[in-house]
Structures are given as structure tokens and as C-alpha cells.
Design a protein around this motif. Sequence first.
Motif, PDB file in Angstrom:
ATOM      1  N   GLU A 361      -1.593 -16.977  -8.736  1.00 53.21           N
ATOM      2  CA  GLU A 361      -2.037 -17.383  -7.403  1.00 53.21           C
ATOM      3  C   GLU A 361      -2.719 -16.207  -6.733  1.00 53.21           C
ATOM      4  OE1 GLU A 361      -0.220 -19.140  -3.192  1.00 53.21           O
ATOM      5  OE2 GLU A 361       1.090 -18.747  -4.903  1.00 53.21           O
ATOM      6  N   TRP A 362      -3.896 -16.459  -6.144  1.00 50.26           N
ATOM      7  CA  TRP A 362      -4.682 -15.392  -5.492  1.00 50.26           C
ATOM      8  C   TRP A 362      -4.136 -15.166  -4.086  1.00 50.26           C
ATOM      9  CZ3 TRP A 362      -6.388 -11.091  -5.362  1.00 50.26           C
ATOM     10  CH2 TRP A 362      -7.620 -10.630  -4.914  1.00 50.26           C
ATOM     11  N   ILE A 363      -3.268 -14.150  -3.974  1.00 51.90           N
ATOM     12  CA  ILE A 363      -2.674 -13.816  -2.683  1.00 51.90           C
ATOM     13  C   ILE A 363      -3.304 -12.528  -2.194  1.00 51.90           C
ATOM     14  CG2 ILE A 363      -0.538 -13.244  -1.457  1.00 51.90           C
ATOM     15  CD1 ILE A 363       0.963 -14.754  -3.632  1.00 51.90           C
ATOM     16  N   HIS A 364      -3.978 -12.597  -1.037  1.00 53.06           N
ATOM     17  CA  HIS A 364      -4.628 -11.400  -0.509  1.00 53.06           C
ATOM     18  C   HIS A 364      -3.582 -10.394  -0.064  1.00 53.06           C
ATOM     19  CE1 HIS A 364      -8.370 -13.429  -0.762  1.00 53.06           C
ATOM     20  NE2 HIS A 364      -8.063 -14.316   0.144  1.00 53.06           N
ATOM     21  N   ARG A 365      -3.710  -9.167  -0.537  1.00 51.77           N
ATOM     22  CA  ARG A 365      -2.754  -8.139  -0.122  1.00 51.77           C
ATOM     23  C   ARG A 365      -3.101  -7.660   1.280  1.00 51.77           C
ATOM     24  NH1 ARG A 365      -4.478  -2.696  -3.444  1.00 51.77           N
ATOM     25  NH2 ARG A 365      -6.708  -3.030  -3.403  1.00 51.77           N
ATOM     26  N   THR A 366      -2.137  -7.086   1.968  1.00 56.97           N
ATOM     27  CA  THR A 366      -2.328  -6.657   3.348  1.00 56.97           C
ATOM     28  C   THR A 366      -2.681  -5.179   3.379  1.00 56.97           C
ATOM     29  OG1 THR A 366       0.056  -6.279   3.500  1.00 56.97           O
ATOM     30  CG2 THR A 366      -0.786  -8.382   4.295  1.00 56.97           C
ATOM     31  N   ALA A 367      -3.794  -4.838   2.753  1.00 50.56           N
ATOM     32  CA  ALA A 367      -4.335  -3.484   2.786  1.00 50.56           C
ATOM     33  C   ALA A 367      -3.285  -2.451   2.454  1.00 50.56           C
ATOM     34  CB  ALA A 367      -4.981  -3.228   4.140  1.00 50.56           C
ATOM     35  N   LYS A 368      -3.014  -1.538   3.428  1.00 46.62           N
ATOM     36  CA  LYS A 368      -2.101  -0.434   3.130  1.00 46.62           C
ATOM     37  C   LYS A 368      -0.738  -0.639   3.770  1.00 46.62           C
ATOM     38  CE  LYS A 368      -5.722   2.984   2.448  1.00 46.62           C
ATOM     39  NZ  LYS A 368      -6.255   4.305   2.816  1.00 46.62           N
ATOM     40  N   THR A 369      -0.406  -1.870   4.028  1.00 45.19           N
ATOM     41  CA  THR A 369       0.897  -2.132   4.620  1.00 45.19           C
ATOM     42  C   THR A 369       2.011  -1.712   3.672  1.00 45.19           C
ATOM     43  OG1 THR A 369       0.002  -3.999   5.841  1.00 45.19           O
ATOM     44  CG2 THR A 369       2.385  -3.906   5.576  1.00 45.19           C
ATOM     45  N   LYS A 370       2.909  -0.865   4.148  1.00 47.74           N
ATOM     46  CA  LYS A 370       3.989  -0.355   3.313  1.00 47.74           C
ATOM     47  C   LYS A 370       5.335  -0.938   3.719  1.00 47.74           C
ATOM     48  CE  LYS A 370       1.677   4.136   2.930  1.00 47.74           C
ATOM     49  NZ  LYS A 370       1.795   5.575   3.194  1.00 47.74           N
ATOM     50  N   THR A 371       5.413  -1.386   4.934  1.00 41.97           N
ATOM     51  CA  THR A 371       6.697  -1.820   5.440  1.00 41.97           C
ATOM     52  C   THR A 371       6.568  -3.219   6.040  1.00 41.97           C
ATOM     53  OG1 THR A 371       6.228  -0.757   7.559  1.00 41.97           O
ATOM     54  CG2 THR A 371       7.395   0.555   5.922  1.00 41.97           C
ATOM     55  N   SER A 372       7.673  -3.731   6.529  1.00 41.51           N
ATOM     56  CA  SER A 372       7.667  -5.066   7.110  1.00 41.51           C
ATOM     57  C   SER A 372       8.684  -5.129   8.230  1.00 41.51           C
ATOM     58  CB  SER A 372       8.012  -6.099   6.024  1.00 41.51           C
ATOM     59  OG  SER A 372       9.337  -5.862   5.557  1.00 41.51           O
ATOM     60  N   ASP A 373       8.639  -6.220   8.965  1.00 44.18           N
ATOM     61  CA  ASP A 373       9.626  -6.430  10.033  1.00 44.18           C
ATOM     62  C   ASP A 373      11.026  -6.520   9.447  1.00 44.18           C
ATOM     63  OD1 ASP A 373       7.634  -6.420  11.910  1.00 44.18           O
ATOM     64  OD2 ASP A 373       7.378  -8.595  11.920  1.00 44.18           O
ATOM     65  N   VAL A 374      11.131  -7.077   8.242  1.00 43.69           N
ATOM     66  CA  VAL A 374      12.443  -7.182   7.593  1.00 43.69           C
ATOM     67  C   VAL A 374      12.994  -5.792   7.300  1.00 43.69           C
ATOM     68  CG1 VAL A 374      13.681  -8.001   5.550  1.00 43.69           C
ATOM     69  CG2 VAL A 374      11.907  -9.430   6.583  1.00 43.69           C
ATOM     70  N   ALA A 375      12.137  -4.925   6.752  1.00 47.02           N
ATOM     71  CA  ALA A 375      12.573  -3.556   6.454  1.00 47.02           C
ATOM     72  C   ALA A 375      13.003  -2.839   7.727  1.00 47.02           C
ATOM     73  CB  ALA A 375      11.445  -2.793   5.769  1.00 47.02           C
ATOM     74  N   LEU A 376      12.251  -3.031   8.792  1.00 50.50           N
ATOM     75  CA  LEU A 376      12.592  -2.386  10.064  1.00 50.50           C
ATOM     76  C   LEU A 376      13.964  -2.831  10.559  1.00 50.50           C
ATOM     77  CD1 LEU A 376      11.806  -0.645  12.494  1.00 50.50           C
ATOM     78  CD2 LEU A 376      10.676  -2.656  13.471  1.00 50.50           C
ATOM     79  N   LYS A 377      14.251  -4.108  10.411  1.00 52.08           N
ATOM     80  CA  LYS A 377      15.536  -4.645  10.859  1.00 52.08           C
ATOM     81  C   LYS A 377      16.705  -3.933  10.173  1.00 52.08           C
ATOM     82  CE  LYS A 377      18.313  -8.890  10.576  1.00 52.08           C
ATOM     83  NZ  LYS A 377      18.332 -10.290  10.090  1.00 52.08           N
ATOM     84  N   TYR A 378      16.556  -3.609   8.901  1.00 51.37           N
ATOM     85  CA  TYR A 378      17.657  -3.029   8.134  1.00 51.37           C
ATOM     86  C   TYR A 378      17.670  -1.495   8.195  1.00 51.37           C
ATOM     87  CZ  TYR A 378      18.731  -7.625   6.189  1.00 51.37           C
ATOM     88  OH  TYR A 378      19.097  -8.937   6.046  1.00 51.37           O
ATOM     89  N   TYR A 379      16.512  -0.895   7.986  1.00 49.39           N
ATOM     90  CA  TYR A 379      16.495   0.571   7.918  1.00 49.39           C
ATOM     91  C   TYR A 379      16.678   1.230   9.283  1.00 49.39           C
ATOM     92  CZ  TYR A 379      15.550   0.683   2.959  1.00 49.39           C
ATOM     93  OH  TYR A 379      15.690   0.563   1.589  1.00 49.39           O
TER      94      TYR A 379
END
Length: 414
Positions: A361-379
Motif C-alpha cells: 500500500e502506497w502510504i505517504h511518509r510524513t517527511a522527517k517526523t520522528k515522534t508522535s502524540d502517542v510517544a509524547l503521552k508516554y515519554y
Amino acid sequence: MNLSDLSNIRPAMFGRTYTEEEEGEGGGGAEGGDEGGKEKPRKGRRVEIKVKKETRVRKERGLIKLMQLNRLRAAGWKVWVMGVSIYALLTLVLLPPYPMDENVSLQQWVKENTVELRKEYKERAKLAHSACENYEVYIAQDEYIRRADLNPNKLQYSDWFTLKRVNWNYMYYVAGEDMVYCKVPKSGSSTWVYNLLKIAGAPEDHIKSDIGLHRLLRDYYPKMHTSHMKRVFKKSFKFVVVRHPFERLLSAYRDKLEDYQRDLMFRDGYYYTLYGKSIVKLYRDDGDRTLVNRTEPTWKEFVRYVINTPPSKFDEHWKPIYTLCSPCVVKYDVIAKMETFSEDTQYIINQVGLENVLHVEWIHRTAKTKTSDVALKYYSQLTVNQVEQLYEKYRLDFDLFGYDYDDYRDMAAS
């Protein structure tokens, strides 16, 4: 200056507009030439004073108009530059993510960019090899021990020895395609397990569900004798999929230990029995009344367990990748990454000639995104010191595969 005086003025970027007074100021017009060249007629003192006064007034008016025009031109340039800047910004924001042409299929895009992708994979392999050289993996054991005695900050011998050997337990050889896949749990493994089962001709009703999929893989790709694996390694296309160590660690916790009921339903409570129960016993604060009714370990409890436990005792889902796939010994043709999973997977499929069998499946990557809201919630629940300790636990994976942890340290600091 009257508004009517502006009627013939064009913006500065389109050209220069002169008035009669301006043309005279340059020395080529009537007014500018009289005073410097011709002798004035003598008609008396009053006439001479009047002429000088009129000339001065004309010059002053011309100078004022010139200054006003310059201001307008400067303003015109500012408006133009601002307009171009806004257009460029809107272009970056509103244009679709790469590839720019939405009609281009993933398979076509990868074919058109094969040369660039191959360069990228060479750079990834070069980075891993360079890290292995820095760890002195390629020197003799006696020499390493001698140097380690002189430098207490060198890599621990157990880690150094792990880097020097091949872990065959995670290698899967696809004989018909001369392909070897090293499976890293929580790093695109479900997709590739499905792909390999499909190549092997497994019935669709056996592989349509993710449950039990990984256990089924060895039925179709049994472990081979080490000597045979060494022979096929030389001619096979070899690849591994890696992931940011902290993203992978969080994914493992959320999938295996965060929800006891889910673990009970799909795995008969396997992970709670083997890990969760002891983690709670060792790291739970009995004085925390908010956890009285909680069975499974919290994220902070799990992190404390990871920090205080040797990697050799980790489950494969959070065990460092270097312990699973031997990146210092195996020369992978492709070190794929979860951050570029679609294009990397399609490239591998193209290289082994499986375009008509496997589809991505052709899923466009989000450029240089390294983190996410989920990661922020935990870390953000962790201290900076805990993030630093986690980094030390997975430092080799960070170095081998080109990741950093600055964003996660910032999360903890916040």
C-alpha cells in the motif's frame, strides 16, 4: 504631493517612471544644464536673485518628488518580496506530500528512483559498518580484551561478542527467490511474515488473521543447518527492517503488557505471566492508591524494569536489534526502516522479482517526523535521567542505524 501625481507611477519591479523635473535633475535637461553651462544675462540684481530662487525651488521640488518616488519603489519591492514569500510558504504547506504526482504508483515511483534508493541503502550499510569498526568488532578477541583492560569505557565484552556472531534464529531463507529476511518483532514483521507465507503458498484462510501468524512461519521456513545457511548467504538477497528504538520499545509495551484483558484473550495471559506479574511485584509503589485495581504494569514500571534488566533477559519484542540480526556480520543488501517502510518494501519486492505476487500500500511518509502524540503521552511521564538510561540500553541500535533521541529527552524535560 497630489493623488493625481501618482497616476502614471508604475511599481518599481516593472520599470522606472520619470517626471519632467526628474529628467532635468540628471544634467541632460533644460533646468539642469542652464546653471552649469550658459552665462546668465545681466538684467539687474533683482532679476538674477529671482532666477536663482526659481531654480532652487525647482530643484527642491524635483528632489522631493524623487524621494517620494524612491519610497514608493521601495514599498513596491517590499510588497513584491512579501507576496513571493507568502506564495512559497503556501506552496510548501498546501502541496501534497512527496511524490508530487498522486497518479504515480508506488511501484512506478520506486522504479524511477531506484538509483537514488540504492545510494541510500549503501549509506545505511556504510553507517552500520562504520559503527562496527568503532566498536572494534573486526579485531581478534585477545586483542580486544587487552585493549579493554587499558580502556574501561570500551564496549562490554558480552555486547562485543554478540556483535561478532550470527544469530540464525531470526533468519528466514526463501529458497525459490534466493532471499533472506531477518525478522525484527515490532518492526514491520507482521507485514513481512504475511508476505513470506503468501510466497510459500499458505492458504489464505490461514493467513488472513494476525493471530498465530508468526508461529506459522517456521512451518513453511524451518531452521536450516548453519553450514547450509552460510552457503546460501553468499548468493542471497538479504534484508532487515529496523525502527527507532524508543518507538519500538513503546509499541512492544502497548501491544504486550499494557492491557491485561487483551493479553488474556489472545495469548492466554502469556506476557503477564512471564513478565507483567514480576514487574508489578518489583516496581509497584504500594502507596499509590490510583493503582490499587490495576493488574498490568504501568509504562513507568515497565521502563524501570528495562533499565534494571540485562538485554539478554529481554523478550524478543523489546530486545535490541543488534542482538537479533547481527548487523556487523551480515552484509545486508537493504537495511529498511519503518520511517520509509512503503518505498523500502517495494524496492525489495522489485529486486527479487515479486511485483506480480506481492503488493504494498502506497502510504505517504510524513517527511522527517520522528515522534508522535502517542510517544509524547508516554515519554513525558519519564525523567530525563530515565530517558538517558534507556538510551544507554539501546545505544548500539541508535549508532548502527542512525537514530537520535533528542526529541524524547525533550519530552521528558517538558
